[in-house]
Design an enzyme around this catalytic site. Structure first.
Site, PDB file in Angstrom:
ATOM      1  N   LYS A  17      96.954  -1.502 -61.812  1.00 58.71           N
ATOM      2  CA  LYS A  17      97.977  -2.166 -62.816  1.00 58.71           C
ATOM      3  C   LYS A  17      98.885  -2.786 -62.132  1.00 58.71           C
ATOM      4  CE  LYS A  17     101.444   0.678 -61.351  1.00 58.71           C
ATOM      5  NZ  LYS A  17     102.895   0.334 -61.059  1.00 58.71           N
ATOM      6  N   PRO A 103      95.246  -2.348 -53.191  1.00 63.64           N
ATOM      7  CA  PRO A 103      95.933  -1.912 -51.946  1.00 63.64           C
ATOM      8  C   PRO A 103      96.468  -0.561 -51.917  1.00 63.64           C
ATOM      9  CG  PRO A 103      96.376  -3.947 -52.913  1.00 63.64           C
ATOM     10  CD  PRO A 103      95.719  -3.264 -53.892  1.00 63.64           C
ATOM     11  N   ALA A 105      99.532   1.956 -51.005  1.00 59.29           N
ATOM     12  CA  ALA A 105     100.788   1.937 -51.163  1.00 59.29           C
ATOM     13  C   ALA A 105     101.082   0.650 -51.609  1.00 59.29           C
ATOM     14  CB  ALA A 105     101.484   2.445 -49.835  1.00 59.29           C
ATOM     15  N   GLY A 106     100.616  -0.149 -52.530  1.00 59.79           N
ATOM     16  CA  GLY A 106     100.892  -1.529 -52.928  1.00 59.79           C
ATOM     17  C   GLY A 106     101.637  -1.703 -54.058  1.00 59.79           C
ATOM     18  N   MET A 108     100.546  -0.811 -57.093  1.00 65.08           N
ATOM     19  CA  MET A 108      99.660  -1.055 -58.347  1.00 65.08           C
ATOM     20  C   MET A 108      98.852   0.126 -58.792  1.00 65.08           C
ATOM     21  SD  MET A 108      97.927  -4.870 -57.196  1.00 65.08           S
ATOM     22  CE  MET A 108      96.925  -4.692 -58.632  1.00 65.08           C
ATOM     23  N   GLY A 109      99.118   1.381 -58.344  1.00 67.76           N
ATOM     24  CA  GLY A 109      98.994   2.470 -58.845  1.00 67.76           C
ATOM     25  C   GLY A 109      97.570   2.820 -58.456  1.00 67.76           C
ATOM     26  N   ALA A 113      94.680   5.574 -60.269  1.00 69.87           N
ATOM     27  CA  ALA A 113      93.445   5.211 -60.586  1.00 69.87           C
ATOM     28  C   ALA A 113      92.495   6.164 -59.907  1.00 69.87           C
ATOM     29  CB  ALA A 113      93.247   3.669 -59.976  1.00 69.87           C
ATOM     30  N   ASP A 145     101.869   7.562 -63.380  1.00 67.95           N
ATOM     31  CA  ASP A 145     100.966   6.457 -63.506  1.00 67.95           C
ATOM     32  C   ASP A 145      99.622   6.911 -63.890  1.00 67.95           C
ATOM     33  OD1 ASP A 145     103.062   4.672 -63.242  1.00 67.95           O
ATOM     34  OD2 ASP A 145     102.424   4.143 -61.018  1.00 67.95           O
TER      35      ASP A 145
END
Length: 311
Positions: A17, A103, A105-106, A108-109, A113, A145
């Site tokens: 996300k 990624p 620890a990027g 983007m969750g 996921a 998340d």
């Protein structure tokens, strides 16, 4: 369903996300911050394959540094499987094979996921048949998340981000993501925000925001208008992320020069998300950033949440 009818393996895919908008309130006594955010699920996926086993175990592929993803109860997918087993009284185990593309620890969750995919996969593998409402409840216990990773699409998140209301988003939005080899710690970025606000004398709503998602953001999504959305994208965590890693500002400027409408740190970073006018322009921006040595990905949203691919 008879035991013989249970599948031997279940493959579930769940999206990463981006936070199109993220307003962060003051830190509560429980350590969490109040949030007002807009999530959009994008076409960068985590794949989880669940196979019946006597115990709980997992394996991970698709990461440059295997040590960056724990294989024990620190892994959110492992916790998801065990939580489902406890909640349903299931006495067996599962092996989870996680194929990562989001990624680590990027911002983007990706871990969320994985957890959402593990819940869906184990529910199908074990035949526990949880209702969507109960699945959401378990997801919320795992992390803020995780419920969104279950549902996907575009949604407004309030509370800790786990109280979701779908947001209408017409058409397709094209994004270019610039990822980093080294992640950022979400708790560390929130702590950096608290320190920055204390040192600067800023209140939780400075820059001014009321912890309601601005109507302009929802109108832009509803209209399917990337220009309008680019004008109102915002992230309270961008300042502490830039303080922690100043080079992110260079990436944002590079993407804007390459033709993106706007660029923003995704969640707690360090992934930077660029909104582009069309798929063709997004491809040009991706190419330009790649030439300059950046790891750039062209994705689109919104896409569905955790879904069974095969069973």
């Amino acid at each position: 369903m008879s035991l013989a009818a249970f599948p031997e393996a279940v493959h579930v895919r769940a999206p990463g996300k981006i936070n199109v908008y993220l307003g962060v309130g003051a830190r509560h006594d429980d350590g969490y911050h109040a949030l007002a955010t807009v999530f959009q699920a994008v076409s960068l996926y985590e794949d989880v394959i669940a196979r019946a086993d006597d115990d709980f175990s997992l394996s991970v592929s698709g990461v440059a540094d295997p040590a960056s993803v724990p294989l024990d109860d620190r892994n959110l997918a492992m916790r998801a499987a065990k939580l489902l087993a406890t909640a349903t009284g299931y006495t067996g185990g599962v092996h989870l094979e996680i194929r990562k593309s989001v990624p680590v620890a990027g911002g983007m969750g990706g871990g969320s996921a994985d957890a959402a995919a593990a819940l869906v996969a184990c529910d199908a593998l074990w035949g526990t048949g949880l209702s969507p409402h109960r699945m959401h409840e378990l997801a919320a216990r795992l992390g803020a998340d995780v419920p969104f990773a279950l549902h996907g699409g575009t949604a407004v998140g309030t509370g800790r981000g786990d109280q979701l209301n779908p947001a209408l988003a017409r058409g397709r939005f094209d994004w270019v993501l610039v990822t980093s080899d080294e992640g950022l710690s979400t708790p560390a970025i929130y702590s950096r925000l608290d320190v920055h606000r204390a040192e600067s004398g800023a209140l939780a709503d400075d820059p001014p925001l009321s912890l309601d998602v601005p109507i302009t953001v929802l109108q832009a999504l509803r209209a399917g208008d990337p220009h309008s959305l680019a004008a109102c994208m915002y992230n309270d965590l961008e300042v502490p992320a830039l303080l922690e890693r100043p080079t992110l500002d260079d990436i944002i400027n590079e993407g804007l020069r390459a033709g993106a409408l706007s660029g923003i740190v995704s969640g707690s970073g360090p992934t930077v998300a660029f909104l582009c006018e069309t798929p063709e322009i997004a491809q040009l921006v991706q190419n330009e950033l790649a030439v300059s040595g950046r790891t750039a990905l062209h994705v689109h949203g919104p896409v569905p949440g955790a879904r069974i691919i095969s069973a």
